[in-house]
Design a protein around this motif. Structure first.
Motif, PDB file in Angstrom:
ATOM      1  N   TYR A 168      39.198  43.778  47.045  1.00 54.94           N
ATOM      2  CA  TYR A 168      38.527  44.929  47.696  1.00 54.94           C
ATOM      3  C   TYR A 168      39.181  45.305  49.017  1.00 54.94           C
ATOM      4  O   TYR A 168      38.570  45.962  49.850  1.00 54.94           O
ATOM      5  N   LYS A 173      39.600  48.622  41.851  1.00 55.21           N
ATOM      6  CA  LYS A 173      38.508  48.925  42.774  1.00 55.21           C
ATOM      7  C   LYS A 173      38.829  50.202  43.545  1.00 55.21           C
ATOM      8  O   LYS A 173      38.630  51.294  43.026  1.00 55.21           O
ATOM      9  N   THR A 186      38.064  34.523  48.841  1.00 53.42           N
ATOM     10  CA  THR A 186      37.975  35.952  48.545  1.00 53.42           C
ATOM     11  C   THR A 186      37.859  36.736  49.848  1.00 53.42           C
ATOM     12  O   THR A 186      37.053  36.383  50.709  1.00 53.42           O
TER      13      THR A 186
HETATM   14  C1  LIG Z   1      36.682  39.112  43.889  1.00 56.63           C
HETATM   15  C2  LIG Z   1      37.175  39.666  42.599  1.00 56.63           C
HETATM   16  N1  LIG Z   1      38.363  39.263  42.143  1.00 56.63           N
HETATM   17  C3  LIG Z   1      38.849  39.716  40.981  1.00 56.63           C
HETATM   18  C4  LIG Z   1      38.138  40.614  40.221  1.00 56.63           C
HETATM   19  C5  LIG Z   1      38.725  41.050  38.911  1.00 56.63           C
HETATM   20  O1  LIG Z   1      39.068  42.359  38.913  1.00 56.63           O
HETATM   21  P1  LIG Z   1      40.086  42.984  37.859  1.00 56.63           P
HETATM   22  O2  LIG Z   1      40.318  41.961  36.796  1.00 56.63           O
HETATM   23  O3  LIG Z   1      39.442  44.200  37.359  1.00 56.63           O
HETATM   24  O4  LIG Z   1      41.342  43.241  38.634  1.00 56.63           O
HETATM   25  C6  LIG Z   1      36.899  41.063  40.643  1.00 56.63           C
HETATM   26  C7  LIG Z   1      36.123  42.002  39.819  1.00 56.63           C
HETATM   27  O5  LIG Z   1      35.013  42.363  40.056  1.00 56.63           O
HETATM   28  C8  LIG Z   1      36.404  40.571  41.869  1.00 56.63           C
HETATM   29  O6  LIG Z   1      35.205  40.940  42.326  1.00 56.63           O
END
Ligand SMILES: Cc1ncc(COP(=O)(O)O)c(C=O)c1O
Length: 390
Positions: A215, A244, A171
């Protein structure tokens, strides 16, 4: 309301490995200040709302038909956005959308995980990853990060060699720590995977490296994104989201940038028509207003810096609070809270919802509006005072 293991009747043939499991998710509570799920706190501009309504009205008479399964117009919009945001132009067939990056990740696990395969992450990391692994019968292993939450590259490279995973999932910036990931580290992971034969796969099959850039827009301006490496690395996939920085969490749109080969694998596992026509129309409307959607990102970055500096001036049991370096819209702070639940409850009693997540002793707060952050500061000062006085 949540269904818990206790509410599931024993006569239902729930998969054995799911018995006793709880649905994942941060509490959704009706409190004045919600700083717990890393959303952009600023509502879309009225011009964006009108554009969404207009686009949805346009496609409403076609809702008797299935949507464009390949969501080509939206993939073009992803391409334009990435070109603008990261300076990299990708073809439509190097892009793929889904219902949030949650679905992108699940599709990656469906395509590249499965029985006999293992995915490798670096903890502390996003708590949904083990769930995707569980749901797809994929093994899930972790290489630990350094004490300052940067990647321990030697440990990760050693784990790649030992485990021979089909996926390495990192991540960037990390959640829940916020830790930035330098591009050199991504390249080192890619290099480490180059000569690895995936366990249980045919000769010549190498791991894919997934960089979750949920992010990324909050990174320090000028820092490169991993999308810059896609052209040279066909086994690299970069996941992103509109949830985000782009202030579009409710619409559920995530996307993947990768080689055409990886995208074609995603196309095999996707449900037919997984992205509704309404979702596609709303996302296209939002991309028409990219400037407005991103208007508060610089400000939120500044709020993060100011909040980090302020948190470091606060003390708990005579010691200053620790704050992890963050390239995101949230901060992991504390480091020495011996009773996180008491801090959480104290804040909640004062109308502020944050998240008890990450290593013991730490808590995570997402950046809100200026008013919300002022409320958070007051509530935290009072809560720390009360908890210390117990
Ligand atoms: C690191 C990370 N990846 C993916 C997501 C998933 O986000 P979304 O499904 O809203 O695109 C989140 C959500 O908090 C996240 O923190």
């Amino acid at each position: 309301m949540s269904a818990t293991a206790n509410t599931i009747p024993a006569y239902l043939p729930l998969r054995n490995d799911l018995i006793g499991e709880e649905p994942y998710g941060a509490p959704q509570l009706d409190v004045p200040v919600c700083l717990n799920v890393n959303e952009n706190p600023y509502a879309p501009d009225p011009a964006v709302c009108e554009a969404i309504a207009r686009r949805v009205l346009e496609i409403a008479p076609t809702l008797n038909r299935y949507p464009d399964r390949e969501h080509i117009a939206l993939r073009r919009a992803f391409s334009d956005y990435i070109a603008r945001e990261s300076g990299v132009r990708l073809d439509v067939d190097q892009l793929w959308g889904a219902n949030g990056s949650n679905e992108i990740m699940l599709q990656l696990f469906q395509a590249f995980g499965g029985p006999g395969r293992t995915a490798l992450g670096a903890d502390p990391t996003y708590s949904m990853y083990p769930e995707y692994a569980r749901d797809t019968f994929t093994g899930w292993r972790l290489a630990h990060r350094n004490p300052d939450f940067t990647l321990d590259l030697d440990a990760l490279v050693a784990a790649i060699g030992d485990i021979r995973p089909s996926m390495v999932l990192i991540t960037s910036p990390n959640n829940p720590t916020g830790t930035p990931l330098p591009l050199e580290d991504v390249e080192r992971v890619l290099d480490a995977c180059r000569d690895i034969q995936v366990a249980g796969a045919a000769d010549g099959v190498r791991p894919i490296v997934v960089i979750d850039e949920a992010y990324v827009e909050f990174r320090t301006p000028g820092t490169p994104s991993a999308v810059e490496l896609i052209e040279r690395h066909p086994n690299l996939a970069v996941s992103r989201t509109m949830s985000k920085a782009f202030a579009f969490a409710g619409a559920r749109v995530g996307y993947l940038a990768a080689s055409k080969g990886i995208i074609d694998c995603m196309r095999i596992v996707r449900m037919p028509y997984h992205l509704s026509a309404v979702t596609q129309a709303a996302a296209l409307a939002a991309f028409e207003h990219t400037d407005e959607q991103l208007a508060r990102v610089d400000h939120l970055r500044q709020v993060r810096e100011d909040t980090a500096a302020w948190l470091k001036t606060q003390t708990y049991q005579g010691e200053p609070l620790q704050v992890a370096e963050s390239g995101s819209n949230f901060l992991l702070f504390g480091g020495r809270f011996d009773d996180r639940d008491a801090i959480f409850d104290g804040l909640l009693a004062r109308g502020v919802l944050i998240r008890t997540v990450g290593p013991a002793g730490w808590m995570r707060v997402c950046m809100g509006t200026d008013e919300e952050m002022a409320h958070f500061r007051d509530a935290l000062v009072e809560t720390l005072r009360d908890v210390e006085a117990r």
